[in-house]
Design a protein around this motif. Sequence first.
Motif, PDB file in Angstrom:
ATOM      1  N   ASN A 130       0.839  -1.194   0.000  1.00  0.00           N
ATOM      2  CA  ASN A 130       0.000   0.000   0.000  1.00  0.00           C
ATOM      3  C   ASN A 130       0.875   1.245   0.000  1.00  0.00           C
ATOM      4  O   ASN A 130       2.072   1.175   0.257  1.00  0.00           O
ATOM      5  CB  ASN A 130      -0.887   0.034   1.249  1.00  0.00           C
ATOM      6  N   LYS A 163      -4.916  -2.599  -0.005  1.00  0.00           N
ATOM      7  CA  LYS A 163      -5.255  -3.641   0.964  1.00  0.00           C
ATOM      8  C   LYS A 163      -6.076  -3.008   2.095  1.00  0.00           C
ATOM      9  O   LYS A 163      -5.823  -1.853   2.434  1.00  0.00           O
ATOM     10  CB  LYS A 163      -3.966  -4.257   1.533  1.00  0.00           C
ATOM     11  N   PRO A 164      -7.068  -3.686   2.659  1.00  0.00           N
ATOM     12  CA  PRO A 164      -7.306  -5.127   2.601  1.00  0.00           C
ATOM     13  C   PRO A 164      -8.126  -5.621   1.416  1.00  0.00           C
ATOM     14  O   PRO A 164      -8.557  -6.786   1.443  1.00  0.00           O
ATOM     15  CB  PRO A 164      -8.049  -5.387   3.914  1.00  0.00           C
ATOM     16  N   SER A 189       0.794  -6.955   9.345  1.00  0.00           N
ATOM     17  CA  SER A 189      -0.311  -6.169   9.897  1.00  0.00           C
ATOM     18  C   SER A 189      -1.651  -6.868   9.718  1.00  0.00           C
ATOM     19  O   SER A 189      -1.793  -7.822   8.947  1.00  0.00           O
ATOM     20  CB  SER A 189      -0.379  -4.800   9.205  1.00  0.00           C
ATOM     21  N   VAL A 191      -4.137  -5.491   8.307  1.00  0.00           N
ATOM     22  CA  VAL A 191      -4.544  -5.180   6.934  1.00  0.00           C
ATOM     23  C   VAL A 191      -4.049  -6.271   5.976  1.00  0.00           C
ATOM     24  O   VAL A 191      -4.778  -6.715   5.083  1.00  0.00           O
ATOM     25  CB  VAL A 191      -4.016  -3.794   6.508  1.00  0.00           C
ATOM     26  N   SER A 195      -6.396  -8.906   3.875  1.00  0.00           N
ATOM     27  CA  SER A 195      -6.270  -8.984   2.420  1.00  0.00           C
ATOM     28  C   SER A 195      -6.189 -10.442   1.978  1.00  0.00           C
ATOM     29  O   SER A 195      -6.860 -10.862   1.021  1.00  0.00           O
ATOM     30  CB  SER A 195      -5.040  -8.209   1.959  1.00  0.00           C
TER      31      SER A 195
END
Length: 215
Positions: A130, A163-164, A189, A191, A195
């Motif tokens: 990201n 993401k996610p 993470s 996230v 994802s």
Amino acid sequence: MKSFTDIKIGDKSLINDFDVFVFDLDDTLYPEIEYLKYAYAEIADYVSQKYQLNRDSINTFLIDTFLTEGRVKLFDKLIKTYFLDQDDVVSFLEILRNVSINNIIEPFPLIIDLLRTLKERNKLVFILTNGNPVQQKNKIESINWHDLNSFFTPIYANLLAPKPSPIGLFEILKLSSAVSEKIIFIGDSEVDRLSAYNAQMAFLDVNRMMQFLEK
């Protein structure tokens, strides 16, 4: 010390049962703070020269605030604390995204070992990250990959969907011509975990992996 072949995800072997490895970038492959230190030092130089303020004070403020409070509104806090021009945020972001570091940031040592193992096993490797694509590309170019930089393919999630969202992983599924059961996402993470969950793919927490290997 354990090896990568000892790592299990459920009943699957990390090395033997997956063909495509997807890594997050920041704090998964390398410590992001090392990139930020260079960027914050240049921002401190900019502020010091423009406002005749103490460079070390600015630099310390940026690093300490990031470490204790995170990146959210960091530059707004800097501007408010030191009574800077609000328009300076444009220059701060330009420095943050384009600071020149020249391939000297070291990845986590175990990551280099893992990448070498994956290369030896002819696995496919992607980075799914990201963030601003210009900045993330600059980060990748700032890392010393120990001659492994041609081994992976970066995917900048913000050009697809951050993401996610699973869209970045679906793009990797298409590019790799693999089946989803053969793809694993390694990140640090929630996230990243979400994802992988949203894409119905396996996930491995990089910090747990490192703790396991270091036992």
